[in-house]
Design an enzyme around this catalytic site. Structure first.
Site, mmCIF file in Angstrom:
data_model
loop_
_atom_site.group_PDB
_atom_site.id
_atom_site.type_symbol
_atom_site.label_atom_id
_atom_site.label_comp_id
_atom_site.label_asym_id
_atom_site.label_seq_id
_atom_site.Cartn_x
_atom_site.Cartn_y
_atom_site.Cartn_z
ATOM 1 C CG ASN A 1 -6.643 -0.649 1.082
ATOM 2 O OD1 ASN A 1 -5.911 -0.277 0.168
ATOM 3 N ND2 ASN A 1 -6.182 -1.068 2.249
ATOM 4 C CB CYS B 1 -0.959 0.003 1.182
ATOM 5 S SG CYS B 1 -2.129 -1.357 1.109
ATOM 6 C CG HIS C 1 -3.154 3.640 1.786
ATOM 7 N ND1 HIS C 1 -3.634 3.159 0.593
ATOM 8 C CD2 HIS C 1 -3.234 2.605 2.668
ATOM 9 C CE1 HIS C 1 -3.975 1.892 0.737
ATOM 10 N NE2 HIS C 1 -3.746 1.538 1.988
HETATM 11 N N1 COA Z 1 -18.975 -8.078 8.537
HETATM 12 C C1 COA Z 1 -19.536 -8.248 9.748
HETATM 13 N N2 COA Z 1 -18.838 -8.518 10.870
HETATM 14 C C2 COA Z 1 -17.518 -8.591 10.744
HETATM 15 C C3 COA Z 1 -16.843 -8.424 9.522
HETATM 16 C C4 COA Z 1 -17.633 -8.153 8.394
HETATM 17 N N3 COA Z 1 -17.102 -7.961 7.179
HETATM 18 N N4 COA Z 1 -15.530 -8.559 9.731
HETATM 19 C C5 COA Z 1 -15.352 -8.804 11.042
HETATM 20 N N5 COA Z 1 -16.543 -8.830 11.662
HETATM 21 C C6 COA Z 1 -16.805 -9.046 13.073
HETATM 22 C C7 COA Z 1 -15.714 -9.849 13.735
HETATM 23 O O1 COA Z 1 -15.942 -11.236 13.557
HETATM 24 C C8 COA Z 1 -15.843 -9.432 15.177
HETATM 25 O O2 COA Z 1 -16.900 -10.139 15.774
HETATM 26 P P1 COA Z 1 -16.775 -10.704 17.291
HETATM 27 O O3 COA Z 1 -16.614 -9.456 18.128
HETATM 28 O O4 COA Z 1 -18.061 -11.411 17.472
HETATM 29 O O5 COA Z 1 -15.554 -11.564 17.277
HETATM 30 C C9 COA Z 1 -16.281 -7.962 15.085
HETATM 31 O O6 COA Z 1 -16.796 -7.790 13.756
HETATM 32 C C10 COA Z 1 -15.168 -6.975 15.338
HETATM 33 O O7 COA Z 1 -14.038 -7.365 14.565
HETATM 34 P P2 COA Z 1 -12.674 -6.523 14.617
HETATM 35 O O8 COA Z 1 -11.720 -7.124 13.662
HETATM 36 O O9 COA Z 1 -12.249 -6.400 16.048
HETATM 37 O O10 COA Z 1 -13.215 -5.115 14.093
HETATM 38 P P3 COA Z 1 -12.467 -3.719 14.003
HETATM 39 O O11 COA Z 1 -13.284 -2.704 14.668
HETATM 40 O O12 COA Z 1 -11.023 -3.819 14.363
HETATM 41 O O13 COA Z 1 -12.556 -3.422 12.437
HETATM 42 C C11 COA Z 1 -11.151 -3.476 10.464
HETATM 43 C C12 COA Z 1 -11.902 -4.293 11.527
HETATM 44 C C13 COA Z 1 -10.402 -4.431 9.547
HETATM 45 C C14 COA Z 1 -12.168 -2.681 9.656
HETATM 46 C C15 COA Z 1 -10.182 -2.498 11.151
HETATM 47 O O14 COA Z 1 -9.429 -3.182 12.125
HETATM 48 C C16 COA Z 1 -9.240 -1.855 10.175
HETATM 49 O O15 COA Z 1 -9.641 -1.115 9.313
HETATM 50 N N6 COA Z 1 -7.933 -2.079 10.363
HETATM 51 C C17 COA Z 1 -6.915 -1.499 9.519
HETATM 52 C C18 COA Z 1 -6.835 -2.272 8.273
HETATM 53 C C19 COA Z 1 -6.001 -1.586 7.287
HETATM 54 O O16 COA Z 1 -5.907 -0.409 7.255
HETATM 55 N N7 COA Z 1 -5.385 -2.374 6.465
HETATM 56 C C20 COA Z 1 -4.664 -1.950 5.340
HETATM 57 C C21 COA Z 1 -3.418 -1.301 5.702
HETATM 58 S S1 COA Z 1 -2.671 -1.039 4.192
#
Ligand code: COA
Length: 321
Positions: free
Chosen positions: A278, A113, A248
């Site tokens: 993304n 990225c 980004h």
């Molecule tokens: N739809 C519905 N529920 C979902 C889901 C989806 N697509 N993906 C995950 N969940 C659920 C999980 O299973 C979890 O459930 P649980 O609490 O029962 O276990 C809950 O949602 C929370 O998951 P979590 O991963 O803790 O959520 P989060 O608030 O951290 O959000 C991201 C997840 C990926 C959106 C977030 O962490 C993020 O954006 N991170 C940065 C990623 C990034 O920038 N990557 C690229 C860098 S280049």
């Protein structure tokens, strides 16, 4: 002094747009969850006839047209991608051939990225040292090909697309346009947080993207704020002087958190994550092209780019348009 001056921007998106609601018909997710956690509302997904090189070539043509330059005048192409058409040759060489500007320098950069930031910085160095006169810097990806569509924690986050800029080596005054400073970083200690579980030298397969999103999020906010401060210190420019941040586009919450750390109002941040999701290395040049073409980003503006990705890699660049 010689600086790399931005002449034009371009972009290309696949024909098919997939909304969150459409995705929720195939994956156990909902529009509400995706919007609330990420700000993403839709993404573009490449068909089997659309590849990283076809998207990159279309974005490059658009950038040359916006710049008013003949593609034949390009003597350097650096293409940032983690999803090349083939393991080799570099996708940049295929773009060069399609544009009909063979004979110059063409290669790919792999910093996921942050790839566009790495490519921009390398192009800037080659232009300043006189090894090339006019460059295309491209970010292009077909991340849909490396997504595990059974993994709802990752497949809802990414999309396909390409963005490109034309840079020209020009003699300018101290307060003139061009790339003013760039800073790049990497730390291989965090590979397991964001990686693809395959490759030519390990599994012999392409592999699928794996990510521990919550941990990536924490690193992103800290690393991005640090590298932005470094670029401001290098240039002696204060954050209030910045006209636009083109970040980004991974997650709307990361964009807001980073802007807040720098005391920058959210109105100065170009946001396209809602419509593109993304797109990895393509996201910064895609967002730049949106901001330029809708008239928000104007000649003379001070524009900051920043990105963070797998590796980890991260970086920032400051340009005067
Ligand atoms: N739809 C519905 N529920 C979902 C889901 C989806 N697509 N993906 C995950 N969940 C659920 C999980 O299973 C979890 O459930 P649980 O609490 O029962 O276990 C809950 O949602 C929370 O998951 P979590 O991963 O803790 O959520 P989060 O608030 O951290 O959000 C991201 C997840 C990926 C959106 C977030 O962490 C993020 O954006 N991170 C940065 C990623 C990034 O920038 N990557 C690229 C860098 S280049």
């Amino acid at each position: 002094m010689i600086r790399s001056v931005l002449l034009g921007t371009g972009s290309a998106l696949p024909k098919t747009c997939v909304s969150n609601a459409e995705l929720a018909e195939r994956v156990d997710t909902s529009d509400e969850w995706i919007v609330e956690r990420t700000g993403i509302r839709q993404r573009y997904i490449a068909s089997e006839h659309e590849t990283t090189s076809t998207l990159a070539t279309a974005a490059a043509r658009d950038a040359c047209a916006s710049a008013g330059v003949d593609p034949a005048s390009i003597d350097l192409i650096i293409l940032a991608t983690a999803t090349p058409d083939n393991t080799f040759p570099a996708t940049a060489t295929q773009v060069q051939h399609a544009l009909g500007c063979g004979g110059g320098i063409a290669f790919d950069v792999q910093a996921v990225c942050s790839g566009f930031l790495y490519a921009l910085s390398v192009a800037d160095s080659l232009l300043k040292t006189g090894q090339a006169k006019r460059a295309l810097v491209i970010g292009a990806e077909t991340f849909s090909r490396i997504l595990d569509w059974e993994d709802r924690t990752t497949c809802v986050l990414f999309g396909d697309g390409a963005g490109a800029i034309v840079l020209d080596a020009q003699e300018v005054a101290e307060d003139g346009p061009g790339v003013l400073a760039s800073r790049l970083h990497a730390d291989g200690a965090h590979k397991e947080l964001l990686y693809v579980d395959g490759g030519p030298s390990t599994t012999g397969t392409v592999g699928k993207l794996r990510m521990r999103g919550r941990e990536v999020f924490r690193h992103a906010v800290v690393n991005l704020a640090d590298v932005l401060k470094e670029v401001l210190e290098d240039t002696g420019i204060s954050s209030e002087e910045i006209d636009w941040i083109v970040p980004h586009q991974a997650n709307a919450r990361i964009l807001t958190a980073t802007a807040r750390k720098l005391d920058l109002p959210s109105e100065k941040v170009i946001v396209t994550v809602d419509r593109h999701a993304n797109t990895s290395a393509a996201s910064v040049p895609l967002a730049l092209d949106v901001g330029v073409k809708d008239g928000r980003i104007q000649p003379g503006d001070l524009v900051m780019f920043e990105a963070m990705g797998g590796g980890f890699t991260w970086g920032a660049s400051l340009l005067r348009l």
